[in-house]
Enzyme design. Sequence first.
Site, PDB file in Angstrom:
ATOM      1  N   HIS A 303       0.608  -1.026  -0.465  1.00  9.49           N
ATOM      2  CA  HIS A 303       0.052  -0.144  -0.128  1.00  9.49           C
ATOM      3  C   HIS A 303       0.791   1.168  -0.311  1.00  9.49           C
ATOM      4  O   HIS A 303       0.622   1.925  -0.964  1.00  9.49           O
ATOM      5  CB  HIS A 303      -1.104   0.351   1.250  1.00  9.49           C
ATOM      6  CG  HIS A 303      -1.931   1.093   1.433  1.00  9.49           C
ATOM      7  ND1 HIS A 303      -3.063   1.066   1.462  1.00  9.49           N
ATOM      8  CD2 HIS A 303      -1.693   2.373   2.007  1.00  9.49           C
ATOM      9  CE1 HIS A 303      -3.999   2.858   1.317  1.00  9.49           C
ATOM     10  NE2 HIS A 303      -2.261   3.593   2.340  1.00  9.49           N
ATOM     11  N   GLU A 304       1.599   1.567   0.750  1.00  8.56           N
ATOM     12  CA  GLU A 304       2.407   2.366   0.667  1.00  8.56           C
ATOM     13  C   GLU A 304       3.320   2.281  -0.523  1.00  8.56           C
ATOM     14  O   GLU A 304       3.633   3.717  -0.447  1.00  8.56           O
ATOM     15  CB  GLU A 304       3.742   2.367   2.069  1.00  8.56           C
ATOM     16  CG  GLU A 304       2.489   2.462   3.774  1.00  8.56           C
ATOM     17  CD  GLU A 304       1.320   3.925   3.517  1.00  8.56           C
ATOM     18  OE1 GLU A 304       2.746   5.380   3.094  1.00  8.56           O
ATOM     19  OE2 GLU A 304       0.432   3.851   3.942  1.00  8.56           O
ATOM     20  N   HIS A 307       2.299   4.587  -2.692  1.00  9.29           N
ATOM     21  CA  HIS A 307       2.325   5.756  -3.017  1.00  9.29           C
ATOM     22  C   HIS A 307       3.389   6.525  -3.316  1.00  9.29           C
ATOM     23  O   HIS A 307       3.119   8.158  -4.089  1.00  9.29           O
ATOM     24  CB  HIS A 307       1.918   6.636  -1.724  1.00  9.29           C
ATOM     25  CG  HIS A 307       0.299   6.121  -0.957  1.00  9.29           C
ATOM     26  ND1 HIS A 307      -0.776   6.285  -1.551  1.00  9.29           N
ATOM     27  CD2 HIS A 307       0.208   6.002   0.270  1.00  9.29           C
ATOM     28  CE1 HIS A 307      -1.432   6.467  -0.749  1.00  9.29           C
ATOM     29  NE2 HIS A 307      -0.993   5.812   0.275  1.00  9.29           N
ATOM     30  N   ASP A 316      -5.577   7.279  -1.742  1.00  7.76           N
ATOM     31  CA  ASP A 316      -6.230   6.664  -0.857  1.00  7.76           C
ATOM     32  C   ASP A 316      -7.873   7.779  -0.769  1.00  7.76           C
ATOM     33  O   ASP A 316      -8.385   8.408  -0.701  1.00  7.76           O
ATOM     34  CB  ASP A 316      -5.893   7.106   1.463  1.00  7.76           C
ATOM     35  CG  ASP A 316      -4.578   6.519   0.759  1.00  7.76           C
ATOM     36  OD1 ASP A 316      -4.103   5.702   0.602  1.00  7.76           O
ATOM     37  OD2 ASP A 316      -4.115   7.973   1.667  1.00  7.76           O
ATOM     38  N   TYR A 319     -10.494   3.405   2.322  1.00  8.44           N
ATOM     39  CA  TYR A 319     -10.471   2.448   2.959  1.00  8.44           C
ATOM     40  C   TYR A 319     -11.299   1.337   2.553  1.00  8.44           C
ATOM     41  O   TYR A 319     -12.318   1.318   2.891  1.00  8.44           O
ATOM     42  CB  TYR A 319      -9.782   3.425   3.982  1.00  8.44           C
ATOM     43  CG  TYR A 319      -9.026   4.029   4.344  1.00  8.44           C
ATOM     44  CD1 TYR A 319      -7.608   4.126   3.708  1.00  8.44           C
ATOM     45  CD2 TYR A 319      -9.053   5.428   4.331  1.00  8.44           C
ATOM     46  CE1 TYR A 319      -6.426   4.896   3.806  1.00  8.44           C
ATOM     47  CE2 TYR A 319      -8.243   6.336   4.422  1.00  8.44           C
ATOM     48  CZ  TYR A 319      -7.120   6.217   4.099  1.00  8.44           C
ATOM     49  OH  TYR A 319      -5.906   7.353   4.023  1.00  8.44           O
TER      50      TYR A 319
END
Length: 353
Positions: A303-304, A307, A316, A319
């Site tokens: 996920h990170e 980014h 985002d 969520y």
Amino acid sequence: MNWKNLGGFVLAASFSLGAYAADGLTASISMDKRALGPRDDVVVHVTLTNTSSVPQYLLKWHTPFGDIEESLFDVTRDGVKVEYEGMHAKRPAPTAADYYVIQPGKSYKANVELSQMYNMSISGDYTIRYSTKSAKLFSNVDPAGKAVDKKQSDTLQSEALSISIEGTLPRGTLSKAPTQPQGVGSLSFNKCTASQQADIVTAKSTAQSMTNDANSYLGANKTGQRYTKWFGTVTSSRYSTMQAHFTAIKDAFDNKPVTVDCGCKKTYYAYVYPTQPYTIYVCKAFWSAPMSGTDSKGGTLIHEMSHFNVTAGTDDHVYGQTAAANLAITNPDQAIDNADNHEYFGENTPALP
């Protein structure tokens, strides 16, 4: 939270622009001066006003009240977008407790220093708009759990405000390219205990296994339930985008120097600065997450990693698995730009063909 009730007006000493309404809530921005010099802070005053006769429930992290941890503004310099350089955090799906209550007829104001999050050191004509969007921007239930019977908007924005900045750099200067550290597949730590370091080593290995599996799936041009569940209807353009995203994410884990910082004490999972690869800040929810599976340690790293602007540059929009799956159905163009969709495709839990 330093909320200030302004009684529905902005101080006469500032100049401001009109607001757009969303579900009875309006947003407006103002500044004290139209022209700023190189030593002036770029501070905007954001006011949110409930013009309706009922309370409004607004998602906390899409407001300017408290720490700014998402992109809440559209900024341009001489007509060109100025990229957001602040935090992007991974959080659990919002609950009723994650919404602010804005009472009927009330106004709340916050001052935001924009140059901490946007490069405004270059001279030019700037436009600034408060603009935030989320499928869960307004709550469908009040804090007591009672349903709110009305259609919810997914956008809140102000009109654009124009200012002139005489910055420390001359007009036309190119924004500095993000610094890419050199190294091959390294992993380093900051503020991490020995046990945390051991967990992160395993989490990175898990993330690499997930990413390798995702790349094998996409490399084989599969278009099964796993793809459509998280990215929606197949088009060649969107599919190519996802192939490029996961190729870049895999390359980052395999070949770039990744740093994990364990100093965050916030309750959510993790965050990054998109223009500062490849440092990932892990927070409290990360440590209680499983190593693999839904909302896992390995998945959080995917996920990170998505980014960073040099990998996939994701945002985002929503969520949680339920919201991410719904986004794939209702707005696949946003799904391929949503970090949780990348994570859930990588985790593939429950496993789909």
